[in-house]
Design a protein around this motif. Structure first.
Motif, short mmCIF file in Angstrom:
data_model
loop_
_atom_site.label_atom_id
_atom_site.label_comp_id
_atom_site.label_asym_id
_atom_site.label_seq_id
_atom_site.Cartn_x
_atom_site.Cartn_y
_atom_site.Cartn_z
N THR A 75 0.84 -1.19 0.00
CA THR A 75 0.00 0.00 0.00
C THR A 75 0.88 1.24 0.00
N THR A 76 0.67 2.10 -0.97
CA THR A 76 1.46 3.32 -1.10
C THR A 76 0.57 4.47 -1.56
N GLU A 77 1.11 5.67 -1.48
CA GLU A 77 0.46 6.82 -2.09
C GLU A 77 1.09 7.04 -3.45
N LYS A 120 -4.44 6.57 -2.93
CA LYS A 120 -4.01 5.49 -2.06
C LYS A 120 -4.14 4.20 -2.89
N TYR A 121 -3.02 3.51 -3.04
CA TYR A 121 -2.98 2.35 -3.93
C TYR A 121 -2.61 1.11 -3.13
N PHE A 167 -3.70 -11.03 -8.69
CA PHE A 167 -3.61 -9.88 -7.79
C PHE A 167 -4.81 -8.95 -7.94
N ASN A 168 -5.00 -8.16 -6.89
CA ASN A 168 -6.07 -7.17 -6.83
C ASN A 168 -5.47 -5.79 -6.67
N GLU A 169 -5.94 -4.83 -7.47
CA GLU A 169 -5.52 -3.45 -7.35
C GLU A 169 -6.69 -2.59 -6.89
N ASP A 170 -6.44 -1.78 -5.87
CA ASP A 170 -7.48 -0.91 -5.31
C ASP A 170 -6.95 0.52 -5.29
N TYR A 171 -7.61 1.40 -6.04
CA TYR A 171 -7.25 2.81 -6.10
C TYR A 171 -8.30 3.64 -5.37
N PRO A 210 -11.74 7.43 -12.97
CA PRO A 210 -12.54 7.25 -11.75
C PRO A 210 -11.72 7.56 -10.50
N GLN A 211 -12.42 8.02 -9.46
CA GLN A 211 -11.73 8.36 -8.23
C GLN A 211 -11.54 7.16 -7.32
N ASP A 212 -12.38 6.17 -7.48
CA ASP A 212 -12.23 4.94 -6.70
C ASP A 212 -12.58 3.76 -7.58
#
Length: 422
Positions: free
Chosen positions: A167-169, A182-183, A209-213, A225-227
């Motif tokens: 998890t990073t910015e 936030k990633y 893998f899963n990516e969450d923005y 998109p913002q999320d």
């Protein structure tokens, strides 16, 4: 002269010569000495010569080179003793301490600060199995674990499994400015490892893998998109050519590592893409105490016009002093060159200085190859550093580098870490 007698003498000499040649001494005994933690059977599995084989000095040298590359071995040598019934071949090893803590810390003059704490055992069960993990704080918390057994099914075939929650910015570069997201990337990876011979090896595997923005601050765009949350499947191929030779802290030779990946996405917002990069590394001994080291990275990805391009410009990856993920691209050319000089060496301790130049350029998302020549995409960072080395602990190299940018809008900063930068 009695020709029958002469013929008999010549025939007898010939038979005796052939018999003597056929009775040439082979290897009668092979011993391994100096290992305490590493299993003798694990080392025997990796050597090519066996009892009964003809003594082959070239093959012995190959075995020694292979042993030196093991994380459990600091140094290796051999002895040959002639016996009545053949040769006794002795492989001698000096073992590394292999339970290794580690830390990476990097900063810039923009007051960015991030660190990673690591702990790994590189010789689990005395069989050169790696078990390890890390904790990272780069604004957010991250962690990972891995197990790697390259000789699980013999001398050539093994397996590796990796888990990561990172998890990073992350900065996302839009036309009207930069947004901070936030990633999170949570991944599970299984790899098959196969070594053709001492120089050539391959890895093949899958990564789910899963990516969450999650949007935090900055510019916005109706097209981005913002999320969003997306699952992906990654097919991976790694091919390595390795002709490096190690003598404690000194390295010589050539190495090439190709990493190719194809990523399938479940969401249209992040399209499927292909990415590859190749690291070419060349090392040369200079005198008794010098070492010239070079790494050229060339890579390309699918050239989608997306703010989430895969190649990053980053302190800890390619340009020392540049900052934490300051730009992204769909192509990369980076050259790292440095000269390492041993300043002090006594028993197990080595103090090494380092003078380097890191330079590189990137292709903009959706751009063309002309972007590599654009001054806005080019970065050049010379710098200096120190290395504190323990010769009997695997990868026990504490490094401090300071990079100073000389191109437009450059930063400068320190990069700390364990192990050589490359």
């Amino acid at each position: 002269m009695n020709f029958k007698y002469l013929y008999f003498v010549i025939l007898s000499i010939s038979i005796f010569s052939i018999s003597s040649y056929s009775q040439e001494k082979n290897i009668s005994t092979i011993r391994i000495q100096g290992n305490k933690k590493t299993k003798t059977s694990a080392l025997q599995k990796l050597t090519s010569l066996k009892e009964g084989n003809v003594l082959d000095s070239l093959q012995i040298e190959e075995d020694i080179k292979r042993l030196k590359r093991l994380p459990s071995i600091a140094h290796a040598y051999y002895q040959v003793v002639e016996k009545e019934n053949g040769y006794e071949l002795v492989y001698g090893v000096e073992e590394n301490f292999t339970i290794i803590p580690g830390a990476n810390v990097y900063t810039t003059n923009d007051d960015e600060f991030a660190f990673r704490l690591m702990l790994s055992e590189f010789n689990l069960l005395g069989r050169n199995i790696t078990l390890g993990g890390f904790y990272q704080n780069d604004i957010y918390n991250s962690y990972a674990a891995q197990i790697r057994a390259p000789f699980l099914f013999g001398k050539k075939f093994g397996l590796a499994f990796n888990f990561q929650s990172l998890t990073t910015e992350e900065p996302v570069f839009l036309e009207n400015g930069t947004a901070d997201y936030k990633y999170n990337n949570t991944s599970y990876e299984l790899l098959g490892l196969y070594q053709f011979n001492l120089r050539h090896r391959i890895e093949l595997g899958l990564n789910y893998f899963n990516e969450d923005y999650q949007y935090k601050t900055g510019a916005t765009s109706p097209e981005v998109p913002q999320d969003f949350n997306v699952d992906k499947l990654l097919y991976k191929l790694i091919y390595e050519y390795n002709n490096l030779n190690f003598d404690y802290q000194y390295v010589s030779g050539f190495r090439s590592v190709l990493n190719a990946q194809y990523v399938i996405s479940t969401e249209d917002v992040l399209p499927d893409f292909f990415i590859w990069w190749n690291d070419f590394m060349y090392f040369k001994r200079v005198g008794k105490k010098g070492n010239w080291a070079n790494r050229l990275r060339v890579g390309l990805a699918s050239n989608d016009d997306t703010p989430f391009a895969p190649f990053a410009v980053d302190n800890n990856l390619n340009i020392r002093g540049v900052g934490n993920t300051i730009d992204r691209g769909t192509g990369v050319i980076v050259l790292n060159t440095e000269y390492r000089q041993t300043l002090y060496e006594k028993n197990w301790f080595v103090l090494q200085s380092n003078v380097f130049v890191d330079g590189g350029s990137w292709r903009n998302p959706g751009g063309d190859f002309g972007d590599f020549g654009d001054s806005q995409n080019f970065r050049l960072y010379p710098g200096v550093g120190l290395r504190f080395i323990h010769k009997k602990i695997f990868n026990a190299i504490f490094r401090i580098d300071y990079g100073y940018g000389v191109t437009d809008d450059s930063t400068n900063g320190f990069v700390f870490g364990i192990g050589q930068y490359f």
